[in-house]
Design a protein around this motif. Structure first.
Motif, PDB file in Angstrom:
ATOM      1  N   VAL A 211       5.716   1.646   7.259  1.00 40.37           N
ATOM      2  CA  VAL A 211       5.654   2.329   6.077  1.00 40.37           C
ATOM      3  C   VAL A 211       7.370   2.868   5.799  1.00 40.37           C
ATOM      4  O   VAL A 211       7.626   4.138   6.170  1.00 40.37           O
TER       5      VAL A 211
ATOM      6  N   VAL B 145      -6.620   2.161   1.415  1.00 38.48           N
ATOM      7  CA  VAL B 145      -5.809   1.571  -0.032  1.00 38.48           C
ATOM      8  C   VAL B 145      -5.292   0.439   0.560  1.00 38.48           C
ATOM      9  O   VAL B 145      -4.912   0.135   1.538  1.00 38.48           O
TER      10      VAL B 145
ATOM     11  N   TYR C  54      -3.572  -2.373   9.182  1.00 44.67           N
ATOM     12  CA  TYR C  54      -3.753  -0.988   9.061  1.00 44.67           C
ATOM     13  C   TYR C  54      -4.425  -0.707  10.445  1.00 44.67           C
ATOM     14  O   TYR C  54      -5.382   0.197  10.323  1.00 44.67           O
TER      15      TYR C  54
ATOM     16  N   ASN D 151      -5.107   5.553   5.385  1.00 42.39           N
ATOM     17  CA  ASN D 151      -5.980   4.337   6.146  1.00 42.39           C
ATOM     18  C   ASN D 151      -6.040   4.801   7.561  1.00 42.39           C
ATOM     19  O   ASN D 151      -6.859   4.320   8.307  1.00 42.39           O
TER      20      ASN D 151
ATOM     21  N   GLY E 150       0.730  -1.135   0.076  1.00 46.92           N
ATOM     22  CA  GLY E 150      -0.076   0.003  -0.076  1.00 46.92           C
ATOM     23  C   GLY E 150       0.890   1.298   0.062  1.00 46.92           C
ATOM     24  O   GLY E 150       0.373   2.485  -0.615  1.00 46.92           O
ATOM     25  N   GLY E 151       1.956   1.006   0.763  1.00 49.83           N
ATOM     26  CA  GLY E 151       2.847   2.078   0.717  1.00 49.83           C
ATOM     27  C   GLY E 151       2.413   3.506   1.265  1.00 49.83           C
ATOM     28  O   GLY E 151       1.697   3.570   2.137  1.00 49.83           O
ATOM     29  N   VAL E 152       3.159   4.568   0.694  1.00 50.26           N
ATOM     30  CA  VAL E 152       2.843   6.145   1.470  1.00 50.26           C
ATOM     31  C   VAL E 152       1.268   6.223   1.248  1.00 50.26           C
ATOM     32  O   VAL E 152       0.659   6.653   2.164  1.00 50.26           O
TER      33      VAL E 152
ATOM     34  N   ALA F  87      -1.398   4.501   1.240  1.00 52.02           N
ATOM     35  CA  ALA F  87      -1.799   3.773   2.693  1.00 52.02           C
ATOM     36  C   ALA F  87      -2.004   4.212   3.813  1.00 52.02           C
ATOM     37  O   ALA F  87      -2.597   3.969   4.837  1.00 52.02           O
ATOM     38  N   MET F  88      -1.160   5.235   3.927  1.00 54.57           N
ATOM     39  CA  MET F  88      -1.143   6.299   5.234  1.00 54.57           C
ATOM     40  C   MET F  88      -2.393   6.876   5.491  1.00 54.57           C
ATOM     41  O   MET F  88      -2.657   7.397   6.508  1.00 54.57           O
TER      42      MET F  88
ATOM     43  N   ARG G  74      -5.210   1.556  13.635  1.00 54.50           N
ATOM     44  CA  ARG G  74      -5.179   3.234  13.732  1.00 54.50           C
ATOM     45  C   ARG G  74      -4.616   3.488  15.229  1.00 54.50           C
ATOM     46  O   ARG G  74      -5.169   3.037  16.208  1.00 54.50           O
TER      47      ARG G  74
END
Lengths: 180, 246
Positions: B98, A134, B128, A98, A91-93, A95-96, B130
């Motif tokens: 990341v 993403v 993912y 998310n 997803g990389g950058v 996906a941030m 939070r």
């Protein structure tokens, strides 16, 4: 008779085209590559319709419905599908985002941004609908090979492509494996 | 050396002292076993499972397994590499790692161990989660997205610094790192960058503010050589691209 060339398609989904730029960094090695492959649909050819291909290379994750359709089409038409770069793989950058609700992201950009006139969230039917998150492409289709990097270096791409075209197992040297 | 005081690790004889673990003996003999929650300056924690080895046919964490005479220990086999890769992949999808957007990238133990075991992709479905970022401290940044719950900062702050700044709260998948103050903010503690706790993080969870990306890509700690050659980032001095203050 001329030996038929392998057909290769590439695309950038939710990526920055950095991986494609790295592909172009192959420089004169592109001539060697052109002896063995022929590009089908790719940002490099501007062919819009994807044909039957031997190899598909995907840059970027999936962030909207068009990305998903393109990815499914690549999987259906390519014998071997490769996830290239951090975004396709994790997803990389992108996906941030998310971390936040999609609504908050859109409002931050389009209604709370500075210097906006007649601020509104774009809603043209031609714009593909965004997904709520993403995701990397292996969460949607089967991926045959992963080539990490942000972007993978031209050397890493060259090692990978050379070994793949030679039918060898992929073994990247230490300096060519990077997640950034 | 007598037969009683050695075991074999991947066919190589490794001497040990009474009470030493397989990891400690291997480290003393200069043999690398990948690890994350283990740091030779602290008692073993045994939580990350990356240092898993096969001892007389049985899987054990080498950082907690006592060395015994005549043991046959396997570490660098494809079976164990595969398991270690799976553990790394799970660690990567559980948090938000990341690498392209992390200042620790290139000098990150989590990343370096993942390179070492040959992880090309995280394979599993990303969580993912939070998680917040705590920028309340004037000199340090806490990014909980990158925490792998090794508890090294917890141990260092409690046992070395005597400040007890960090703790892990919750159980199972809800376990998470917290700061031991009513507000939960690092800025409300007496945490300092010279603390041991600031030097032991194997990921980019605890970072110093006011500087960043100072070493160019290609020259960072793990850019040219793997972690089994370079060593752990927490064990190396700042002047050598590590995090330890001498």
């Amino acid at each position: 008779m001329i030996e038929s060339k392998l057909k290769v398609a590439t695309c950038s989904l939710c990526g920055c085209f950095g991986c494609h730029m790295s592909l172009l960094d192959l420089d004169e090695r592109l001539f060697d590559l052109a002896e063995k492959i022929e590009f089908d649909r790719s940002p490099l050819t501007d062919i819009k319709e994807l044909g039957e291909c031997d190899i598909g290379i995907i840059e970027g994750g999936i962030a909207n419905v068009e990305n998903v359709h393109t990815l499914l089409e690549f999987r259906a038409r390519c014998k071997v599908l490769i996830a290239m770069g951090a975004c396709a793989i994790s997803g990389g950058v992108p996906a941030m985002r998310n971390q936040y609700e999609l609504k908050d992201c859109l409002e931050e950009s389009y209604t709370r941004g500075t210097g906006l006139v007649d601020a509104q969230i774009p809603n043209d039917p031609e714009i593909p609908l965004l997904l709520d998150q993403v995701h990397p492409i292996h969460e949607v289709v089967k991926i045959d090979y992963f080539l990490p990097g942000c972007p993978p270096s031209a050397d890493a791409i060259w090692t990978f492509v050379s070994q793949l075209l030679a039918g060898q197992p992929i073994t990247l040297p230490y300096t060519q494996i990077h997640y950034d | 050396m007598s037969e009683e005081s050695t075991f074999t690790l991947d066919g190589r004889k490794v001497p040990f002292r009474d009470g030493q673990t397989i990891m400690a003996a291997a480290l003393a003999a200069g043999v690398y076993i990948p690890h994350l929650c283990f740091n030779p300056e602290f008692p073993p924690h045994g939580s990350c499972r990356v240092c898993l080895v096969k001892v007389n046919g049985r899987m054990q964490a080498s950082c907690t397994a006592p060395a015994m005479a005549g043991q046959v220990v396997q570490s660098e086999t494809e079976e164990i590499r595969e398991i270690r890769r799976g553990i790394l992949q799970m660690l990567f999808v559980e948090g938000n790692h990341v690498c392209p957007a992390c200042e620790k990238s290139g000098a990150c133990q989590l990343q370096a161990v993942a390179y070492y075991v040959g992880m090309l992709a995280p394979h599993y479905t990303h969580f993912y989660p939070r998680r917040p970022v705590d920028a309340s401290h004037p000199d340090a940044l806490l990014d909980f997205n990158r925490c792998i719950l090794c508890e090294l900062c917890v141990r260092a702050s409690r046992d070395v610094d005597g400040k007890n700044v960090f703790a892990v709260q919750g159980r199972g998948i809800k376990a998470h790192l917290v700061v031991n103050t009513p507000s939960g903010k690092l800025g409300a503690t007496d945490f300092s960058l010279s603390d041991k706790a600031a030097q032991v993080c194997p990921t980019g969870t605890i970072l110093s503010k006011h500087s960043g990306y100072e070493i160019p890509i290609g020259q960072r700690l793990y850019d040219r050589k793997p972690i089994n050659v370079v060593g752990d980032v927490a064990a190396l001095a700042v002047s050598k691209g590590g995090r330890r203050h001498d």
